[in-house]
Design an enzyme around this catalytic site. Structure first.
Site, PDB file in Angstrom:
ATOM      1  N   ASP A  48       0.783  -1.246   0.000  1.00 25.68           N
ATOM      2  CA  ASP A  48       0.000   0.000   0.000  1.00 25.68           C
ATOM      3  C   ASP A  48       0.819   1.304   0.000  1.00 25.68           C
ATOM      4  O   ASP A  48       1.809   1.416   0.725  1.00 25.68           O
ATOM      5  CB  ASP A  48      -0.862   0.082   1.260  1.00 25.68           C
ATOM      6  CG  ASP A  48      -1.531  -1.217   1.609  1.00 25.68           C
ATOM      7  OD1 ASP A  48      -1.481  -2.146   0.811  1.00 25.68           O
ATOM      8  OD2 ASP A  48      -2.088  -1.286   2.712  1.00 25.68           O
ATOM      9  N   GLN A  64       4.283   0.357   2.131  1.00 23.11           N
ATOM     10  CA  GLN A  64       4.479  -0.882   2.875  1.00 23.11           C
ATOM     11  C   GLN A  64       5.597  -1.670   2.193  1.00 23.11           C
ATOM     12  O   GLN A  64       5.548  -1.915   0.977  1.00 23.11           O
ATOM     13  CB  GLN A  64       3.187  -1.707   2.871  1.00 23.11           C
ATOM     14  CG  GLN A  64       2.085  -1.100   3.710  1.00 23.11           C
ATOM     15  CD  GLN A  64       2.297  -1.394   5.189  1.00 23.11           C
ATOM     16  OE1 GLN A  64       2.010  -2.467   5.664  1.00 23.11           O
ATOM     17  NE2 GLN A  64       2.807  -0.404   5.912  1.00 23.11           N
ATOM     18  N   TRP A  72       5.005 -10.766   0.464  1.00 19.73           N
ATOM     19  CA  TRP A  72       4.612 -10.035   1.667  1.00 19.73           C
ATOM     20  C   TRP A  72       5.285 -10.648   2.895  1.00 19.73           C
ATOM     21  O   TRP A  72       5.420 -11.872   2.992  1.00 19.73           O
ATOM     22  CB  TRP A  72       3.079 -10.068   1.794  1.00 19.73           C
ATOM     23  CG  TRP A  72       2.554  -9.168   2.854  1.00 19.73           C
ATOM     24  CD1 TRP A  72       2.225  -7.857   2.720  1.00 19.73           C
ATOM     25  CD2 TRP A  72       2.311  -9.508   4.228  1.00 19.73           C
ATOM     26  NE1 TRP A  72       1.798  -7.353   3.922  1.00 19.73           N
ATOM     27  CE2 TRP A  72       1.834  -8.346   4.864  1.00 19.73           C
ATOM     28  CE3 TRP A  72       2.451 -10.673   4.977  1.00 19.73           C
ATOM     29  CZ2 TRP A  72       1.489  -8.315   6.214  1.00 19.73           C
ATOM     30  CZ3 TRP A  72       2.108 -10.650   6.324  1.00 19.73           C
ATOM     31  CH2 TRP A  72       1.632  -9.474   6.934  1.00 19.73           C
ATOM     32  N   SER A 108      -0.204  -0.115   7.550  1.00 16.07           N
ATOM     33  CA  SER A 108      -0.539   1.087   6.780  1.00 16.07           C
ATOM     34  C   SER A 108      -1.065   2.238   7.620  1.00 16.07           C
ATOM     35  O   SER A 108      -1.610   2.034   8.708  1.00 16.07           O
ATOM     36  CB  SER A 108      -1.571   0.750   5.708  1.00 16.07           C
ATOM     37  OG  SER A 108      -0.928   0.099   4.660  1.00 16.07           O
TER      38      SER A 108
HETATM   39  C1  FRU Z   1      -3.836  -3.798   2.578  1.00 13.10           C
HETATM   40  C2  FRU Z   1      -3.201  -4.210   3.910  1.00 13.10           C
HETATM   41  C3  FRU Z   1      -3.580  -3.259   5.020  1.00 13.10           C
HETATM   42  C4  FRU Z   1      -2.466  -3.463   6.004  1.00 13.10           C
HETATM   43  C5  FRU Z   1      -1.275  -3.669   5.108  1.00 13.10           C
HETATM   44  C6  FRU Z   1      -0.280  -4.651   5.627  1.00 13.10           C
HETATM   45  O1  FRU Z   1      -3.118  -4.271   1.483  1.00 13.10           O
HETATM   46  O2  FRU Z   1      -3.561  -5.542   4.218  1.00 13.10           O
HETATM   47  O3  FRU Z   1      -4.862  -3.493   5.561  1.00 13.10           O
HETATM   48  O4  FRU Z   1      -2.279  -2.384   6.872  1.00 13.10           O
HETATM   49  O5  FRU Z   1      -1.786  -4.123   3.867  1.00 13.10           O
HETATM   50  O6  FRU Z   1       0.808  -4.730   4.782  1.00 13.10           O
END
Ligand code: FRU
Length: 506
Positions: A48, A64, A72, A108
């Protein structure tokens, strides 16, 4: 909540390690699909857009970041900045997990400038309840960090703890100033697993009190609204969110998770009254978690994340994964939002060539460009005097025949982005509606090394999709298919945008 009671640790060691992690990927990165015109990390995974703001003469975009993998993982905040929204420079990584409430991730959030001139970030501190994964849900709290220079941040700890142990998702604060007060909205999955957006208010930016659930999603399948945003536009208010659990229906909501908005009215102290249906922000394969902010000249700008969602995701093997969309300006267009590339993007365009007007017979093609890493294409089609069933462009066309087709499809009366001729990546098509009775269609297509953005009729609809070309030169070819008659292209131009990165060949 006494934020002084939160233990904080020096995070410089964590940041140095993370910086080395990114650099290790960057050193071996394969650039075949790495963006020249879109924000991405030097290496590692991003998702994000976070903390978008204008502070002390520069625009700041955070993201992020997983610095140790191309998938991720434990979240950090990466950072880039720009004086003009055209060229960008990399800044030191902004935040790494460094205290208990955020030990599994600095999630985020958003940024605002305080009355005493500091950059204040609100974000979510994330922990796994079972200590390892999401199986038993998350423990999430809204946290605060403050900076004098917009680059170095001092963490202040938790400002909004989660009030109910049965809440498993509680994240992504978006903050703005409303009159003399501050407002915060974030996404919540209620104990009944319903997606809601909650609003809090504060006089001093530190002590926050619950105001109300400002939005409850009507669909019982939707269990969480990630990355909510709420902003005024004209005399309306827009609430937007990234919905988890929305089922696909026809052309709508085809992606794993889907980001959209509703428009309505709101007065501080009252409820939000929804006046439109839900609209997707973007009809492409890869769009999620957008965030908006207001530029100093009053424009509302939005950055989205081109979420890769579906395997195969071949850029993972190249040392990086994920990019933003171009920054887009958001304006009101009756019952929905128009989003188009910020006007500054055109400053990057070089070598603009005009090809139009062109009249093409059915089942014909014309080669326009033999090799383009980037392209800014503008094409107007006269629909009222065209009979071809499909009129469009094969992009990223390589010698083995791979390409992504962007076309107007007269059977569907929609613009299509079709990746079925691609060797790399997820295939499939997405579409956006066209009002054929208008008689003409205006397309702007931005091609980067691994992505395509299609703006329909000045941004009334938009589609963003990854497109990973095969080896060799990347041609652009105009095509028509089937039907009786011809295709009338009233104008067609192609420019070559320069890179956005400072110090890399500009
Ligand atoms: C959205 C999300 C947010 C979270 C972040 C974690 O893509 O899942 O809700 O804060 O990414 O990386």
């Amino acid at each position: 909540m006494n934020i002084e009671s939160m233990p904080t640790y020096d995070q410089s060691e964590q940041l140095a390690k993370a910086t080395a992690g990114v650099a290790a990927f960057a050193a071996k990165r394969n650039d075949r699909w790495y963006p020249l015109d879109h924000i991405a990390s030097d290496g590692g995974w991003i998702n994000d857009p976070n903390g978008l703001c204008y502070f002390k003469g520069r625009y700041h975009a955070f993201y992020q970041l997983h610095p140790y993998g191309t998938q991720w993982g434990p979240m950090h905040w990466g950072h880039v900045s720009s004086a003009d929204l055209v060229t960008w420079r990399r800044e030191p990584l902004a935040m790494a997990p460094s205290f208990e409430a955020e030990k599994d991730g600095v999630f985020s959030g958003s940024a605002v400038v305080s009355d005493d001139g500091k950059l204040v970030i609100y974000y979510t501190g994330h922990r796994w309840r079972n200590g390892v994964n999401e199986d038993e849900g998350n423990l999430q709290e809204q946290c605060m960090a403050v900076s004098d220079d917009g680059v170095h941040f001092e963490k202040k700890g938790v400002v909004v703890p989660c009030p109910d142990d049965r809440i498993l998702h509680f994240r992504d604060p978006k903050v703005w100033k409303q009159g003399d007060e501050w407002r915060m909205v974030f996404g919540v999955s209620t104990p009944e697993h319903k997606g809601e957006i909650w609003m809090y208010r504060s006089d001093d930016m530190v002590n926050w009190t619950f105001d109300r659930p400002i939005y409850r999603h009507p669909d019982p399948d939707v269990f969480m609204l990630e990355c909510p945003d709420m902003f005024p536009l004209g005399d309306k208010w827009v609430i937007c969110y990234s919905a988890m659990g929305l089922e696909p229906k026809g052309f709508q909501a085809r992606n794993h998770n889907n980001a959209g908005y509703v428009i309505g009215s709101w007065e501080p102290g009252g409820d939000f009254h929804q006046e439109t249906d839900f609209h997707l922000w973007d009809d492409g394969h890869n769009y999620y978690a957008p965030q908006t902010f207001q530029a100093p000249d009053g424009r509302r700008l939005v950055f989205g994340w081109m979420a890769p969602f579906t395997q195969p995701i071949p850029m993972e093997d190249d040392g990086w994964c994920g990019q933003f969309t171009l920054p887009r300006e958001v304006t009101l267009a009756e019952d929905h939002l128009r989003t188009r590339p910020i006007r500054e993007f055109a400053e990057l365009d070089k070598d603009k060539r005009d090809f139009g007007p062109i009249e093409l017979g059915v089942n014909e093609s014309r080669d326009l460009v033999s090799d383009a890493l980037t392209a800014d294409i503008q094409m107007d089609i006269d629909l009222s005097s065209s009979q071809a069933e499909r009129i469009g462009l094969e992009l990223h066309r390589t010698p083995n025949g791979d390409h992504t087709l962007v076309c107007y499809d007269d059977q569907l009366e929609r613009v299509v982005i079709d990746r079925h001729c691609n060797t790399y990546g997820d295939r499939g098509y997405r579409t956006a509606p066209v009002d054929k009775s208008a008689g003409s269609l205006k397309l702007r297509i931005i091609v980067d090394r691994g992505s395509i953005e299609v703006y329909v009729n000045d941004g009334l609809e938009v589609m963003s999709s990854y497109s990973f070309p095969a080896d060799g030169p990347r041609a652009i070819r105009l095509i028509t298919e089937s039907g009786e008659g011809k295709a009338m292209i009233t104008s067609l131009s192609i420019a070559t945008p320069d890179t956005i990165w400072e110090g890399t060949g500009r």
